[in-house]
Design an enzyme around this catalytic site. Sequence first.
Site, PDB file in Angstrom:
ATOM      1  N   GLY B  68     105.216 -41.016 -48.922  1.00  0.00           N
ATOM      2  CA  GLY B  68     104.413 -42.112 -49.455  1.00  0.00           C
ATOM      3  C   GLY B  68     103.026 -42.131 -48.831  1.00  0.00           C
ATOM      4  O   GLY B  68     102.024 -42.389 -49.508  1.00  0.00           O
ATOM      5  N   THR B  69     102.967 -41.850 -47.537  1.00  0.00           N
ATOM      6  CA  THR B  69     101.673 -41.793 -46.850  1.00  0.00           C
ATOM      7  C   THR B  69     100.775 -40.740 -47.475  1.00  0.00           C
ATOM      8  O   THR B  69      99.583 -40.984 -47.719  1.00  0.00           O
ATOM      9  CB  THR B  69     101.894 -41.505 -45.350  1.00  0.00           C
ATOM     10  OG1 THR B  69     102.519 -42.649 -44.760  1.00  0.00           O
ATOM     11  CG2 THR B  69     100.590 -41.212 -44.632  1.00  0.00           C
ATOM     12  N   GLN B 174     107.100 -50.401 -51.282  1.00  0.00           N
ATOM     13  CA  GLN B 174     108.157 -51.359 -50.908  1.00  0.00           C
ATOM     14  C   GLN B 174     108.961 -51.864 -52.099  1.00  0.00           C
ATOM     15  O   GLN B 174     109.989 -52.504 -51.918  1.00  0.00           O
ATOM     16  CB  GLN B 174     107.548 -52.539 -50.147  1.00  0.00           C
ATOM     17  CG  GLN B 174     107.352 -52.266 -48.662  1.00  0.00           C
ATOM     18  CD  GLN B 174     108.628 -51.820 -47.953  1.00  0.00           C
ATOM     19  OE1 GLN B 174     109.731 -52.226 -48.294  1.00  0.00           O
ATOM     20  NE2 GLN B 174     108.459 -50.952 -46.959  1.00  0.00           N
ATOM     21  N   SER B 191     107.426 -43.964 -52.396  1.00  0.00           N
ATOM     22  CA  SER B 191     108.082 -43.141 -51.387  1.00  0.00           C
ATOM     23  C   SER B 191     109.582 -43.164 -51.615  1.00  0.00           C
ATOM     24  O   SER B 191     110.200 -44.226 -51.613  1.00  0.00           O
ATOM     25  CB  SER B 191     107.746 -43.703 -50.009  1.00  0.00           C
ATOM     26  OG  SER B 191     108.486 -43.047 -49.013  1.00  0.00           O
ATOM     27  N   ALA B 192     110.177 -41.973 -51.779  1.00  0.00           N
ATOM     28  CA  ALA B 192     111.593 -41.909 -52.168  1.00  0.00           C
ATOM     29  C   ALA B 192     112.534 -42.442 -51.097  1.00  0.00           C
ATOM     30  O   ALA B 192     113.549 -43.070 -51.412  1.00  0.00           O
ATOM     31  CB  ALA B 192     111.973 -40.473 -52.527  1.00  0.00           C
ATOM     32  N   HIS B 193     112.231 -42.209 -49.815  1.00  0.00           N
ATOM     33  CA  HIS B 193     113.197 -42.625 -48.785  1.00  0.00           C
ATOM     34  C   HIS B 193     113.255 -44.139 -48.652  1.00  0.00           C
ATOM     35  O   HIS B 193     114.169 -44.665 -48.023  1.00  0.00           O
ATOM     36  CB  HIS B 193     112.902 -41.952 -47.444  1.00  0.00           C
ATOM     37  CG  HIS B 193     111.749 -42.514 -46.679  1.00  0.00           C
ATOM     38  ND1 HIS B 193     111.894 -43.478 -45.722  1.00  0.00           N
ATOM     39  CD2 HIS B 193     110.424 -42.249 -46.747  1.00  0.00           C
ATOM     40  CE1 HIS B 193     110.711 -43.776 -45.214  1.00  0.00           C
ATOM     41  NE2 HIS B 193     109.800 -43.039 -45.821  1.00  0.00           N
ATOM     42  N   CYS B 317     104.447 -55.720 -28.613  1.00  0.00           N
ATOM     43  CA  CYS B 317     105.209 -54.955 -27.634  1.00  0.00           C
ATOM     44  C   CYS B 317     106.045 -53.856 -28.298  1.00  0.00           C
ATOM     45  O   CYS B 317     106.484 -52.937 -27.632  1.00  0.00           O
ATOM     46  CB  CYS B 317     106.109 -55.884 -26.832  1.00  0.00           C
ATOM     47  SG  CYS B 317     107.077 -56.986 -27.857  1.00  0.00           S
TER      48      CYS B 317
END
Lengths: 485, 485
Positions: B68-69, B174, B191-193, B317
């Site tokens: 996707g990136t 998303q 994005s497939a995953h 954090c």
Amino acid sequence: MYFDVASTAPLHPVARQALTAALDEGWADPARLYRSGRQARMLLDAARETVAEVLGCRADEISFTASGTQAVQLGMLGALHGNRRRGRHLVHSAVEHSSVLHTADRHQGAGGEVTAVPVDRHGRADPAAFAAALRPDTALAVLQSANHEVGTVQPVAETAARCGDVPLLVDAAQSAGRVDVPAGWSLLAASAHKWGGPAGVGVLAVRKGVRYASPLPADEREGGRVPGYVNVPAIVAAAASLRAVRAEAARENARLHELVERIRARVPRLVPAVEVVGDPVRRLPHLVTFSCLYVDGEVLLGELDRAGFAVSSGSSCTSSTLTPSHVLAAMGVLTEGNVRVSLPFGTAEADVERFLAVLPEVVAGVRAPLGLDLAPPAGGEGLPAAGPREGAGAGSEHPETSGPITDPLVLDALGKRCPLPVIELAKRIGEVPVGGTVVVLADDEAARLDVPAWCGMRGQEYLGEAPAAEYGGDRGSAYLVRRVS
Amino acid sequence: MYFDVASTAPLHPVARQALTAALDEGWADPARLYRSGRQARMLLDAARETVAEVLGCRADEISFTASGTQAVQLGMLGALHGNRRRGRHLVHSAVEHSSVLHTADRHQGAGGEVTAVPVDRHGRADPAAFAAALRPDTALAVLQSANHEVGTVQPVAETAARCGDVPLLVDAAQSAGRVDVPAGWSLLAASAHKWGGPAGVGVLAVRKGVRYASPLPADEREGGRVPGYVNVPAIVAAAASLRAVRAEAARENARLHELVERIRARVPRLVPAVEVVGDPVRRLPHLVTFSCLYVDGEVLLGELDRAGFAVSSGSSCTSSTLTPSHVLAAMGVLTEGNVRVSLPFGTAEADVERFLAVLPEVVAGVRAPLGLDLAPPAGGEGLPAAGPREGAGAGSEHPETSGPITDPLVLDALGKRCPLPVIELAKRIGEVPVGGTVVVLADDEAARLDVPAWCGMRGQEYLGEAPAAEYGGDRGSAYLVRRVS
């Protein structure tokens, strides 16, 4: 029989097992802190260690990419950008993979300078010639470990020794896993599906201390070099199969080397008018390439496919751009009827024998309708008279005669695709007396290579190339041939 | 229990079956002409048709990327380059995925201009505000279909209608597979995953007629948009699972929506001093995010992991850069003790109930050593007095008082990480009389968000931010709070 492992290797059984296991154990995001994420991270770390060990570098020098092409592109652009204070000059051999050439084109388009180092007739880059191309403003040099089309092993270590402080990117896509990576690289690119790993994994290794600046938007993954979600299961499978292949290589390389030697020796005896290309000695164990005069590569591949053999070709007719392979062009060898045979691990001797039994019939079947003389010429077959052609295919050269030849036989092959111009030449050269000249007008790029190659193989004299307009053509080039036998 | 499907979804059974089958049937190079190559090509073509059908576009508008990136990066850079004659201005919402922000940074670094459109306290971009940011030289606008951290669904169709001829890239990572892609996009990334497909596959769709110029070196594969060997088996698995997920979505979305509603409603009742963030109505069915005052996000995630729950966090954090999530920052909400729960298809009601049973104990356990008053303030918990903060976190603002406050209680929390500055403030505000002022010196970025958020939740008045030097600090900022109860 699948004889095209140089395109992609069948998935190694170890890769399949590792992939299945890692889909269960390593499916989570390795950047996450919970248990399944930590587990994916551990598998990724272990895979990186394995790949580093086989390639002979540190784990933190390894970044996993999505393909060998991406590794080459990022490696080249990142090193060029990181070393831009040195200058913007790039050196590569003329027979690199198209991903290198396309990246060089992009670099040139962005204002960089590029030198392509010529190769000899066997496709080998000379270390001295390579070193001579380096300049004070050279930011990067690129050399493959071995050629992907003809199997010639390049003198990487000798070249690296002459590169001084110019970083050398070695494209090891065709050899990684099969043979040790030669010493001296600064950056290394490889591709898992070439060694039996899954698709979707490439390797970019960058030695500590080598300047590198990512050409892509920032991303913290893979050492800041490869943006995007990390494909842990495929990387685990890639690493496991790399180790397995490396362990099997000693035995398989020797066996495949012998099978290829058999093809190299017997094809010229079994098939008339054929040229085996690539270095006969300094070569990959499993790969051999030859070209058959008067044969359409696509037709030949189709017939071999029907006979059960999957092979590849660098002939123009099999390319989407209808240009012959730049590798064969740089070597100055015959491109028509080109066949690349690359044997997977485990290829049975009987299958190679079957190929050697089938090939002569298949080639003869393709040639039969032409009715051409295929007997060797009086002086025997030889290399083209012109010898290795530096920068072949790059432009037209004027023949060494002064002005147009008077009263030649002009054959108009404009608009005809390889191998038709050469077939036309072979059919009609008998119409001129010995000492007379034939001019072939052609606009197919392959003719520039195949007419001189034909002359060498058929014992005729290639005089050179001239603008087609000098002989009445409205486009393309004129190729001049003197009948000497 | 895996409650982090927004990071990556477990592999869908259909994806696994398709992957296994395609490793057998589609392993060859789809660019080759022999039988196994043609078979891989047919599987690839069929997968492209499936994905196009689900996403509502033509097959030849789809290119498969490695992530996707990569789809976002190529889509943005390709559209910016293709539309460079319009200008070099880029518009995106402030809550886009980091891949969008990093690509925008790269564009800005290369001389482009970027406008980040602020969002409201629910993380929603206003179509009118988005449209107002467009200029004659705007080459591209980018808006997500839904936010990845808080689940807010963006008004894509309304925004697209106001974009005129400015191409709009919709990052649907998303939502793709779970809900229909909203109309009006020019480019789409997914994005497939994220939908249950394998890692290693992203989707970049570019509508016919949208100008696009590849930012990468030439490569003929995937419509010239994505260089590198095409990962056919993973693409086949991605397509099969997309179709399967889309078919299951209607039933699962309704069920998960109800489970998330339960979390949204009950967490504030079960856990004191908590803020549920994100749009309560226009939201993804399966995702909910809340922040817990005085809690270290990493510790909380660790405790939830030990209790068997895998969740994510936008707290500083838990970030490699030790900065709070830019999404929470743009919304101006509490970032400490942040938890994102995103439910996979098939999540059992009993598991959500177990989470709701465990969470209060876990949070109480983390808070216990602090000995702080957690009862709601007299006026009840509310939003921070400052309301939505446009461009929050972007720089320091001077408080509306004139000059430094005289004689405040100065708390030096320099060098202390979130949530310590806020804990210090809570512990010691009782030392000043009602009407008195406390100044918190802090160099942790999270304090800029968390001090105002604390004021809102605890019924105190946030006065603003000043340079720390005005109150004796050698770095960081001073956050001024007036005790009102």
